[in-house]
Design an enzyme around this catalytic site. Structure first.
Site, short mmCIF file in Angstrom:
data_model
loop_
_atom_site.label_atom_id
_atom_site.label_comp_id
_atom_site.label_asym_id
_atom_site.label_seq_id
_atom_site.Cartn_x
_atom_site.Cartn_y
_atom_site.Cartn_z
CE LYS A 271 -3.81 -2.07 2.90
NZ LYS A 271 -4.86 -1.75 1.60
CG ASP A 282 -7.43 -4.71 7.32
OD1 ASP A 282 -8.55 -4.58 7.03
OD2 ASP A 282 -6.79 -5.33 6.48
NE ARG A 345 -10.77 -10.07 -1.78
CZ ARG A 345 -11.20 -9.03 -2.49
NH1 ARG A 345 -11.60 -9.32 -3.80
NH2 ARG A 345 -11.26 -7.86 -2.11
N1 BES Z 1 -8.00 -3.68 4.37
C1 BES Z 1 -8.05 -3.53 3.30
C2 BES Z 1 -9.46 -2.73 2.93
C3 BES Z 1 -9.55 -1.34 3.58
C4 BES Z 1 -9.33 -0.17 3.05
C5 BES Z 1 -9.97 -1.29 4.75
C6 BES Z 1 -9.37 1.03 3.46
C7 BES Z 1 -10.31 -0.04 5.36
C8 BES Z 1 -9.80 1.26 4.67
C9 BES Z 1 -8.08 -4.66 2.21
O1 BES Z 1 -7.48 -5.55 2.45
C10 BES Z 1 -7.88 -4.33 1.06
O2 BES Z 1 -6.46 -3.66 0.73
N2 BES Z 1 -8.42 -4.18 -0.19
C11 BES Z 1 -8.19 -3.88 -1.29
C12 BES Z 1 -8.74 -4.96 -2.26
C13 BES Z 1 -8.45 -4.98 -3.94
C14 BES Z 1 -6.94 -4.99 -3.97
C15 BES Z 1 -9.13 -5.79 -4.47
C16 BES Z 1 -8.83 -2.43 -1.74
O3 BES Z 1 -9.89 -2.18 -1.36
O4 BES Z 1 -8.10 -1.85 -2.28
ZN ZN Z 2 -7.10 -5.75 4.81
MN MN Z 3 -5.28 -5.64 2.07
#
Ligand code: BES
Ligand code: ZN
Ligand code: MN
Length: 493
Positions: A271, A282, A345
């Protein structure tokens, strides 16, 4: 810890007084007494502030006399529109306005016992603070409130209602503590230890470590964990509130499953730095499940429930999984990991399969901070609800409305499901940008084996950037009150 007590209405001789006042209400009872004792100071303040009793409005009177340091008058709106939520919010607002006072008495005209308990509930929720890492806070900056007394003619029924609500408030506080902890402290192992403490409430707690998980074949969860030096854990918490009290016949347990990524860097699909600190929360799904188990056990709910949390840290390292890796999940289905940041997931896949195999639950509800896309769709007002069962979905939406932890139902459809087909494995873990929260839910659905199931994407709800009436800025514990309500309304004899 603030002591909460219930007592017969009587004008306090010192300290502070909070008065709940409805729209159109005229002074009587304790309000009138307080006004007379202070030579009309309250009436003058109300008139000067043009206070009408409208919901959410308040007036503070400093040093009104009669030994009182402060009086706060809180509007609760029209008596015909009064709900538990309004009483909770009034309790939160009133006590927040009076935290500088060591002793507060709170009254409202003819507050019934259960209403007084709801006011206390809101107060306790709002008074929550996470201050264990503040070593230099001046005592004068700390809340001084030590005792809150709810004045009601009905203190017996108030105490009965409070027993139940205070257990729920304790569950909320536990979830907020877990969510607030930084990831260097709350590792998967440390989280599991906090779950173990629930044995004191009569919860049966079992913990799976990496060896047991490898033996079972949790390839999806272990793939996420493999980049971190922190070992993963899966914690299984069982509360036997129905079968445990000698009832004949075993009921299928209700199952709640939480995503517990104690820190999500994204892994190799790392990220950006800005805001990454948020990813300590998270694990809010797992926090809510743990808080819910504490609430249900604490109030001795007459129901059989299992709570399972999947705890991992998602890190990039020389041992981390790579984009393109194929893992075999506990279900036997293979997954091509296109993006290591879609890790929640993968964790849920194995935990959900384990749950339905081991417990054959009546239904499964999972909670997860799963996607940024749900924040784009619903903002910070509604959690996303996905379900293969209309009855369960309807009950969840109703519980959300009643508690203010609102849910909006989103679609599931074979057409979305196609987006996660892989060229080389049974599926891939991302489906592209369109409908990002939905394809996340479709992925999870492939691991529920046709059981009644709902998925709550709480990414937008787990953390609040502003103070609210009953939820201070920070961890919200979204899901605890909602699911406690779902259980209480539909599944307790
Ligand atoms: N934990 C994140 C989602 C998230 C983002 C929670 C912002 C709270 C605030 C999750 O694991 C994630 O990184 N999701 C990705 C999925 C994508 C790679 C398909 C996302 O939402 O960008
Ligand atoms: Zn996550
Ligand atoms: Mn993630």
């Amino acid at each position: 810890m603030v002591e909460i007590a219930f007592a017969k209405p009587a004008l306090p001789k010192s300290g502070a007084l909070a008065l709940l006042v409805a729209e159109g209400e005229t002074p009587s009872g304790l309000w009138e007494q307080a006004d007379q004792a202070t030579g009309g100071a309250i009436a003058r303040a109300i008139a000067a502030a043009e206070f009408t009793g409208a919901k959410g409005k308040s007036v503070t009177v400093f040093g009104p006399g009669a030994g009182l340091n402060r009086v706060v008058v809180i509007g609760i709106g029209k008596p015909s529109d009064l709900t538990p939520a309004i009483l909770q919010e009034a309790g939160g607002t009133a006590t927040h306005a009076l935290v500088r006072e060591p002793a507060v008495a709170l009254a409202g005209s003819a507050l019934t016992g259960p209403q007084a308990a709801d006011v206390a509930f809101g107060a306790k929720l709002r008074l929550y603070r996470f201050d264990r890492y503040r070593t230099k806070e001046k005592p004068s900056d700390k809340p001084r409130l030590a005792k809150l007394t709810l004045l009601t003619a009905d203190s017996g029924p108030a105490k009965t209602a409070w027993e139940r609500l205070s257990a729920v408030a304790n569950g909320v506080a536990l979830a907020r503590d877990l969510v607030s902890e930084p990831a260097n402290v709350l590792t998967p192992v440390a989280f599991a230890d906090r779950c173990r403490a629930l044995t004191e409430l009569g919860v049966k707690v079992e913990v799976l470590g990496p060896k047991e998980m490898a033996k079972l074949g949790f390839g999806a969860l272990l793939g996420v964990a493999q980049g971190s030096v922190q070992e993963p854990r899966v914690v299984v918490m069982q509360w036997h509130g129905a079968s445990g009290d000698g009832r004949k016949g075993k009921q299928k347990p209700l199952a709640f499953i939480g995503k517990g990524v104690t820190f999500d860097t994204g892994g190799i699909s790392i990220k950006p730095a800005g805001g990454m600190e948020d990813m300590k929360w998270d694990m809010a799904g797992a926090g809510a499940v743990t808080g819910l188990m504490a609430a249900l056990a604490g109030r001795k709910a007459k129901v059989d429930v299992v709570g399972i949390v999947g705890l991992v840290e998602n890190m990039p390292s020389g041992s981390a999984q790579r984009p393109g890796d194929v893992v075999t999940s506990y279900s036997g289905q293979t997954i091509e990991v296109i993006n290591t940041d879609a890790e929640g997931r993968l964790v849920l896949a194995d935990v959900l399969w384990y749950c339905q195999q081991k417990f054959d639950p009546a239904f499964m509800v999972d909670l997860a901070t799963l996607t940024g896309a749900i924040i784009i769709g619903l903002g910070h007002e509604y959690g996303g609800l996905f379900s293969n069962d209309d009855d369960l979905a309807t009950k969840l939406v109703a519980a959300g409305r009643a508690t203010g932890e609102k849910l909006w139902r989103m679609p599931l459809d074979e057409a979305y499901d196609k987006q996660i087909n892989s060229d080389i494995a049974d599926m891939k873990n991302v489906g592209g940008r369109p409908g990002g929260s939905i394809t996340g839910a479709q992925f999870i659905q492939r691991f529920v084996n046709g059981k009644p199931w709902a998925h709550l994407d709480i990414a937008g709800m787990a953390w609040s950037s502003k103070d609210n009436a009953i939820t201070p800025k920070g961890a919200t514990a979204f899901g605890v009150r909602l699911l406690d309500r779902l259980v209480a309304e539909n599944h307790e004899a």
